[in-house]
Scaffold this motif. Sequence first.
Motif, PDB file in Angstrom:
ATOM      1  N   LEU A  17      41.986  46.738  31.601  1.00  0.00           N
ATOM      2  CA  LEU A  17      41.057  47.179  32.255  1.00  0.00           C
ATOM      3  C   LEU A  17      41.716  48.058  33.604  1.00  0.00           C
ATOM      4  CD1 LEU A  17      38.041  44.840  32.639  1.00  0.00           C
ATOM      5  CD2 LEU A  17      38.219  46.657  31.196  1.00  0.00           C
ATOM      6  N   ARG A  18      42.429  47.479  34.169  1.00  0.00           N
ATOM      7  CA  ARG A  18      43.173  48.239  35.403  1.00  0.00           C
ATOM      8  C   ARG A  18      43.873  49.400  35.018  1.00  0.00           C
ATOM      9  NH1 ARG A  18      44.321  43.311  37.476  1.00  0.00           N
ATOM     10  NH2 ARG A  18      46.230  43.136  36.451  1.00  0.00           N
ATOM     11  N   GLU A  19      44.562  49.576  33.562  1.00  0.00           N
ATOM     12  CA  GLU A  19      45.253  50.538  33.387  1.00  0.00           C
ATOM     13  C   GLU A  19      44.262  51.749  32.622  1.00  0.00           C
ATOM     14  OE1 GLU A  19      47.867  48.499  30.591  1.00  0.00           O
ATOM     15  OE2 GLU A  19      49.224  48.000  31.965  1.00  0.00           O
ATOM     16  N   ALA A  20      43.202  51.142  32.279  1.00  0.00           N
ATOM     17  CA  ALA A  20      42.150  51.858  31.772  1.00  0.00           C
ATOM     18  C   ALA A  20      41.212  52.770  32.885  1.00  0.00           C
ATOM     19  CB  ALA A  20      41.056  51.579  30.796  1.00  0.00           C
ATOM     20  N   GLY A  21      41.438  52.493  34.187  1.00  0.00           N
ATOM     21  CA  GLY A  21      40.907  52.806  35.177  1.00  0.00           C
ATOM     22  C   GLY A  21      39.395  52.590  35.298  1.00  0.00           C
ATOM     23  N   ALA A  22      38.958  51.128  34.599  1.00  0.00           N
ATOM     24  CA  ALA A  22      37.513  50.777  34.996  1.00  0.00           C
ATOM     25  C   ALA A  22      37.557  50.377  36.285  1.00  0.00           C
ATOM     26  CB  ALA A  22      37.564  49.595  34.128  1.00  0.00           C
ATOM     27  N   PRO A  23      36.619  50.505  37.000  1.00  0.00           N
ATOM     28  CA  PRO A  23      36.206  50.111  38.334  1.00  0.00           C
ATOM     29  C   PRO A  23      35.985  48.682  38.324  1.00  0.00           C
ATOM     30  CG  PRO A  23      34.273  51.488  37.713  1.00  0.00           C
ATOM     31  CD  PRO A  23      35.501  51.320  36.557  1.00  0.00           C
ATOM     32  N   SER A  24      36.430  48.027  39.509  1.00  0.00           N
ATOM     33  CA  SER A  24      36.100  46.534  39.309  1.00  0.00           C
ATOM     34  C   SER A  24      35.062  46.368  40.443  1.00  0.00           C
ATOM     35  CB  SER A  24      37.586  45.796  39.842  1.00  0.00           C
ATOM     36  OG  SER A  24      37.965  46.325  41.221  1.00  0.00           O
ATOM     37  N   ASP A  25      34.566  45.194  40.259  1.00  0.00           N
ATOM     38  CA  ASP A  25      33.478  44.680  41.010  1.00  0.00           C
ATOM     39  C   ASP A  25      33.902  44.195  42.256  1.00  0.00           C
ATOM     40  OD1 ASP A  25      31.123  43.737  42.110  1.00  0.00           O
ATOM     41  OD2 ASP A  25      30.722  42.271  40.653  1.00  0.00           O
ATOM     42  N   PRO A  26      33.525  44.966  43.501  1.00  0.00           N
ATOM     43  CA  PRO A  26      34.178  44.490  44.731  1.00  0.00           C
ATOM     44  C   PRO A  26      33.691  43.174  45.375  1.00  0.00           C
ATOM     45  CG  PRO A  26      32.515  46.255  45.098  1.00  0.00           C
ATOM     46  CD  PRO A  26      32.636  46.049  43.559  1.00  0.00           C
ATOM     47  N   ASP A  27      32.851  42.757  44.644  1.00  0.00           N
ATOM     48  CA  ASP A  27      32.461  41.390  45.160  1.00  0.00           C
ATOM     49  C   ASP A  27      32.609  40.286  44.064  1.00  0.00           C
ATOM     50  OD1 ASP A  27      30.815  42.452  47.017  1.00  0.00           O
ATOM     51  OD2 ASP A  27      29.055  42.667  45.935  1.00  0.00           O
TER      52      ASP A  27
END
Length: 84
Positions: A17-27
């Motif tokens: 997911l990080r490599e694909a550029g997916a935004p992470s939920d900040p919470d």
Amino acid sequence: MTTDLNSLPEDAYERFLREAGAPSDPDSPSEENLVNLFSNTMRETEPEMKARGFVDVANMALAMGDKTLGCQVPVAKCLMLDLH
């Protein structure tokens, strides 16, 4: 070649997911979010907002501890800020 995302281990899926550029939920409780939250709290200049930030940091750390130990659901315990 396609990758079956359902068969990936959790750490490999997070990396994907990080490599694909997916935004992470900040919470969501993660090491990156904890560092960001703590960093933002340390830069806060308003005392009440800084105190609330520290409570949020503590709650995220509790959630990460539960996640690390394998809890399936979030624990109902959390810290509250009471102004005196």
